[in-house]
Design an enzyme around this catalytic site. Structure first.
Site, PDB file in Angstrom:
ATOM      1  N   TYR A 102      47.055 -13.164  -4.329  1.00  0.00           N
ATOM      2  CA  TYR A 102      47.016 -14.375  -5.138  1.00  0.00           C
ATOM      3  C   TYR A 102      48.131 -14.184  -6.162  1.00  0.00           C
ATOM      4  CZ  TYR A 102      42.065 -14.375  -3.586  1.00  0.00           C
ATOM      5  OH  TYR A 102      40.905 -14.320  -2.861  1.00  0.00           O
ATOM      6  N   PHE A 162      46.292  -7.781 -10.621  1.00  0.00           N
ATOM      7  CA  PHE A 162      46.429  -6.603  -9.765  1.00  0.00           C
ATOM      8  C   PHE A 162      47.524  -6.812  -8.717  1.00  0.00           C
ATOM      9  CE2 PHE A 162      41.997  -6.511 -11.301  1.00  0.00           C
ATOM     10  CZ  PHE A 162      42.042  -5.298 -11.965  1.00  0.00           C
TER      11      PHE A 162
END
Length: 380
Positions: free
Chosen positions: A112, A117
């Site tokens: 995404y 992260f």
């Protein structure tokens, strides 16, 4: 294209030298002018018009064609040889550059875009100049990773065979490989075994042993970390980024209803949503995340004004770097620098990011990291 032209010039040169003097002008005009239609208008090959070209061909047909032809043939051969040499040289340089910058790995990142992260992994890949393909995952259906038992992102596929999960494992594994390319990714991955457990909320989670460690020999460790304390410092701040800094993002970008709407507008615009999914994500998701941000604020014992926690966190980071170093890693970013930069970067364009840059001391370091990432300064 350059190599083909050089080979053609070689043929011209040898034809001039081997043919009788009377035939040489015809050969020259055949190679240089006779096939012009395949490359474009003949007019493009002359600067003096048709009259100039006629004079040139006439001079080739004079009695000087015998000696002049040999000189011309040698000149053409030398030019062709130089052309082939430089073509081969540049090709080898290009292949070497590809080999160095690519690290010999084919990388596909499932992500995404707005996930902190995932941004950490991109920061590492960009800084080291590693080419990679991005597959943006639909956060609702996640069809793009339906083939995987691991249902989170980021996922990094290496050479279509080895699957790396967890942003920290991905970065530690790749760093290990870049230092010692003789070790395969499959072999390196065995150093980070997955362990399943149940957290304090009764949810099953997967954790990875050794994930903050770059797997080095003693000699490699001494070369990479000149000071014994550098590796411990890097690990300490990588953990801090994962266990503290990342938890400040949501409470800050969803701090108010207006900020929540702006954040989801950004998420929908940059992410992979259908029209209907985008509509619900923007309005329903923004309202839900505004409420969740309040819970996260309570869970992590944040101050009433969560901005103060963000300012303190990045100021603590800058203070740890100190005034004598450009980065935590010294003159060059280390893995802690890349982790912190990757996490903070997801707020760019939002009110929380602008406030952070104005009201903390992080801006000079952040701009240095930005340049290092854009210029792929870790490629060498």
């Amino acid at each position: 294209m350059a190599a083909a032209c050089s080979r053609t010039l070689c043929k011209v040169g040898w034809s001039i030298l081997e043919s009788p003097p009377a035939r040489r002008p015809g050969i020259v005009s055949s190679y240089l002018l006779g096939n012009v239609s395949t490359l474009g208008s003949r007019r493009a090959f002359g600067t003096g018009g048709t009259g100039y070209r006629s004079k040139l061909l006439s001079s080739l047909r004079t009695g000087r064609a015998g000696g002049g032809g040999r000189v011309l043939g040698c000149a053409v051969l030398v030019g062709a040889g130089l052309g082939l040499y430089h073509t081969g040289k540049f090709r080898l340089l290009a292949e070497e550059e590809t080999k160095v910058s690519g690290g010999g790995l084919k990388l596909i990142l499932y992500q995404y875009k707005t996930c902190p992260f995932c941004s950490k992994v991109r920061a590492f890949l960009d800084y080291h100049g590693l080419p990679y393909e991005i597959v943006e995952v639909n956060p609702v259906m996640r069809k793009e990773i339906k083939w995987s038992d691991y249902r989170k992102v980021p996922i990094l596929m290496v050479d279509g065979e080895v699957q790396l999960n967890d942003s920290t494992v991905i970065i530690s594994s790749l760093r290990t490989h870049l230092i010692n390319k003789e070790r395969s990714m499959a072999e390196i991955l065995q150093c980070y075994p997955a362990m399943k457990s149940v957290n304090d909320r009764g949810k099953e989670v997967t954790e990875y042993n050794n994930k903050y460690w770059v797997m080095l020999t003693e000699a490699e460790s001494l070369e990479l970390y000149s000071d014994k304390g550098m590796q411990k410092e890097e690990i300490k701040w990588r953990k801090w980024a994962d266990e503290w800094l990342v938890h400040l993002i949501s409470p800050n970008v969803y701090r108010t209803t207006g900020e929540a709407m702006a954040s989801f507008d950004y998420i929908v615009r940059e992410g992979k949503f259908s029209t209907m999914e985008g509509f619900f994500a923007k309005y329903v998701g923004a309202a839900a995340m505004y409420i969740i941000a309040k819970r996260l604020k309570s869970r992590h014992n944040l101050q009433d004004d969560v901005r103060e926690d963000l300012y303190k966190a990045v100021n603590d980071w800058v203070a740890a770097i100190g005034k004598k170093r450009k980065f935590m890693g010294g003159d060059q970013p280390n893995l802690a620098d890349l982790a912190v930069f990757g996490i903070l970067r997801v707020m760019e364009g939002l009110e929380a990011f602008d406030d952070m840059m104005k009201n903390s001391k992080v801006k000079p370091w952040y701009r240095r990291m930005e340049r290092a990432s854009l210029n792929h300064e870790g490629r060498t």
